[in-house]
Write an enzyme that holds these catalytic residues in place. Structure first.
Site, PDB file in Angstrom:
ATOM      1  N   ASN A  46      -8.601  -9.987   2.335  1.00  0.00           N
ATOM      2  CA  ASN A  46      -8.461  -8.792   3.216  1.00  0.00           C
ATOM      3  C   ASN A  46      -9.570  -8.239   3.803  1.00  0.00           C
ATOM      4  O   ASN A  46     -10.548  -8.650   3.354  1.00  0.00           O
ATOM      5  CB  ASN A  46      -7.850  -7.582   2.193  1.00  0.00           C
ATOM      6  CG  ASN A  46      -8.477  -7.289   1.080  1.00  0.00           C
ATOM      7  OD1 ASN A  46      -9.292  -7.904   0.600  1.00  0.00           O
ATOM      8  ND2 ASN A  46      -7.927  -6.070   0.196  1.00  0.00           N
ATOM      9  N   CYS A  48     -12.060   0.312  -5.275  1.00  0.00           N
ATOM     10  CA  CYS A  48     -11.557  -0.873  -4.726  1.00  0.00           C
ATOM     11  C   CYS A  48     -12.231  -2.036  -5.145  1.00  0.00           C
ATOM     12  O   CYS A  48     -13.426  -1.986  -4.714  1.00  0.00           O
ATOM     13  CB  CYS A  48     -11.565  -0.527  -2.979  1.00  0.00           C
ATOM     14  SG  CYS A  48     -11.032  -1.966  -1.982  1.00  0.00           S
ATOM     15  N   GLU A  91      -9.833   3.051   2.187  1.00  0.00           N
ATOM     16  CA  GLU A  91      -8.855   1.866   2.305  1.00  0.00           C
ATOM     17  C   GLU A  91      -7.895   1.775   3.538  1.00  0.00           C
ATOM     18  O   GLU A  91      -7.403   2.911   3.210  1.00  0.00           O
ATOM     19  CB  GLU A  91      -8.396   1.807   0.897  1.00  0.00           C
ATOM     20  CG  GLU A  91      -9.021   1.184  -0.109  1.00  0.00           C
ATOM     21  CD  GLU A  91      -8.115   0.774  -1.250  1.00  0.00           C
ATOM     22  OE1 GLU A  91      -6.857   0.503  -1.282  1.00  0.00           O
ATOM     23  OE2 GLU A  91      -8.494   1.140  -2.600  1.00  0.00           O
ATOM     24  N   ASN A 114       0.845  -1.103  -0.125  1.00  0.00           N
ATOM     25  CA  ASN A 114       0.085  -0.066   0.140  1.00  0.00           C
ATOM     26  C   ASN A 114       0.822   1.347   0.056  1.00  0.00           C
ATOM     27  O   ASN A 114       2.224   1.152   0.482  1.00  0.00           O
ATOM     28  CB  ASN A 114      -0.876   0.182   1.213  1.00  0.00           C
ATOM     29  CG  ASN A 114      -1.860  -0.785   1.180  1.00  0.00           C
ATOM     30  OD1 ASN A 114      -2.600  -1.141   0.009  1.00  0.00           O
ATOM     31  ND2 ASN A 114      -2.274  -1.642   2.282  1.00  0.00           N
ATOM     32  N   GLY A 158     -13.080  -4.206  -2.118  1.00  0.00           N
ATOM     33  CA  GLY A 158     -14.221  -3.892  -1.571  1.00  0.00           C
ATOM     34  C   GLY A 158     -15.455  -3.848  -2.214  1.00  0.00           C
ATOM     35  O   GLY A 158     -16.499  -4.144  -1.520  1.00  0.00           O
ATOM     36  N   CYS A 184      -5.517  -7.501  -3.681  1.00  0.00           N
ATOM     37  CA  CYS A 184      -6.008  -6.337  -4.232  1.00  0.00           C
ATOM     38  C   CYS A 184      -6.684  -6.557  -5.677  1.00  0.00           C
ATOM     39  O   CYS A 184      -6.222  -7.061  -6.461  1.00  0.00           O
ATOM     40  CB  CYS A 184      -4.527  -5.566  -4.311  1.00  0.00           C
ATOM     41  SG  CYS A 184      -5.082  -3.837  -5.493  1.00  0.00           S
ATOM     42  N   GLY A 185      -7.906  -6.136  -5.787  1.00  0.00           N
ATOM     43  CA  GLY A 185      -8.991  -6.422  -6.719  1.00  0.00           C
ATOM     44  C   GLY A 185      -8.501  -5.575  -8.153  1.00  0.00           C
ATOM     45  O   GLY A 185      -8.471  -6.165  -9.224  1.00  0.00           O
ATOM     46  N   HIS A 228     -12.878  -6.360   5.154  1.00  0.00           N
ATOM     47  CA  HIS A 228     -13.766  -5.216   4.853  1.00  0.00           C
ATOM     48  C   HIS A 228     -14.847  -5.191   5.874  1.00  0.00           C
ATOM     49  O   HIS A 228     -15.632  -6.068   6.348  1.00  0.00           O
ATOM     50  CB  HIS A 228     -14.447  -5.518   3.441  1.00  0.00           C
ATOM     51  CG  HIS A 228     -13.358  -5.428   2.400  1.00  0.00           C
ATOM     52  ND1 HIS A 228     -13.150  -4.222   1.642  1.00  0.00           N
ATOM     53  CD2 HIS A 228     -12.556  -6.398   1.811  1.00  0.00           C
ATOM     54  CE1 HIS A 228     -11.907  -4.645   0.944  1.00  0.00           C
ATOM     55  NE2 HIS A 228     -11.759  -5.962   0.910  1.00  0.00           N
TER      56      HIS A 228
END
Ligand code: ZDP
Length: 289
Positions: A175, A235, A226, A66, A238, A75-76, A177
């Site tokens: 990750n 995201c 984020e 990050n 997300g 990370c999409g 959310h």
């Protein structure tokens, strides 16, 4: 430091991609990642992504830092950019490229596929719902009707943040959310309350935070704060987590368009329990740092 990089973005969620195929160790430290992600003193990006050699039979591996130097599991938007980057690298090397890649991430194997229309579809794997898997210390919704279907899940549970009670649903796409449904996403003071969710003691690994306005059962509007990057234009993980949260709460269909500040993603929670995400990934420029 002398590195060649290519800049990509997925709906304005932007990344510095580095060809790291000759070594299993990222060629930059987290501190260097912070420096080059700086929008005034560096290249500028929400994160740095390394294309690494495959492991356990996968084609390649992905690591990402990050913009604050922390390392997320997945990370999409980044993995769509990585799919495009790998195809660009292979084309430069031998004139042709694969259409699909199996990529090892810290959240498991993900498979971006380059579509003929320029979009990239990713099999994002299955969502995780158990509180310990998020991870969060918020109690599971075992008193609610939904609990018979998803026992141990944190679904529509109260959480006090910034002196206010929010009803939250937690989903891990590898990750963490934390999702809240609101009447008007534009009215949310993201810069003020985002960090309070991110660093709330209920999230030992911190959390990504999404605010969702249900426009129709197949159309959601989302704003995101984020973990490690703050307010971003999009995201991917997300958007996937938010669709799952909306389905769990009976607020949307298993397939929907998610509108983010940077544009739209198509997300489907398929019958095989896996999440499929489709969206753009674009190369912006190449350079040397
Ligand atoms: O989990 C985290 O710390 C995120 N900041 C990782 C990046 C997620 C991303 N926005 C996405 O598209 O999934 C890149």
């Amino acid at each position: 430091m002398n590195i060649e990089f290519t800049k990509y973005h997925g709906l304005g969620n932007d990344f510095i991609l580095v060809d790291n195929r000759r070594s299993s160790d990222p060629c930059l430290t987290p501190e260097q990642a912070v420096q080059i992600c700086d929008r005034h003193f560096g290249i500028g990006a929400d994160g740095v992504i390394f294309a690494l050699p495959g492991q356990d039979g996968t084609d390649y591996s992905m690591r990402i830092f990050n913009s604050d130097g922390s390392e997320p599991e997945m990370c999409g938007n980044g993995i769509r950019c990585l799919g495009r980057f790998l195809a660009d690298l292979e084309t430069a090397d031998h004139g042709t490229a694969h259409e699909q890649y199996r990529i090892q991430t810290l959240a498991g194997v993900m498979t971006p596929k380059l579509e003929a229309n320029g979009q990239v579809t990713v099999d994002m794997g299955i969502p995780h719902l158990l509180a310990a898997e998020i991870p969060t210390t918020i109690a599971a919704a075992d008193q609610k009707a939904i609990a018979s279907q998803f026992p141990g899940g944190v679904i529509d549970q109260p959480l006090e943040v910034a002196g206010q009670i929010w009803q939250v649903t937690c989903v891990s796409m590898g990750n963490p959310h934390c999702i809240t449904f609101v009447d008007d996403v534009e009215a949310i003071p993201l810069e003020q309350i985002g960090p309070k969710f991110e660093h709330h003691p209920a999230f030992p690994q911190r959390t990504n935070t999404e605010f969702i306005e249900v426009v129709r059962s197949d159309y959601l509007k989302m704003r995101v704060w984020e973990r490690g990057a703050g307010s971003t234009l999009a995201c991917g993980t997300g958007a996937c987590a938010s669709l799952v949260a909306a389905v769990l709460n009976g607020r949307c269909d298993r397939r929907a368009t998610i509108e983010l500040p940077g544009g739209c993603l198509e997300i489907e929670w398929a019958a095989d329990d896996r999440i499929y995400m489709t969206g753009p990934a674009e190369r912006v420029f190449v350079g040397k740092f």
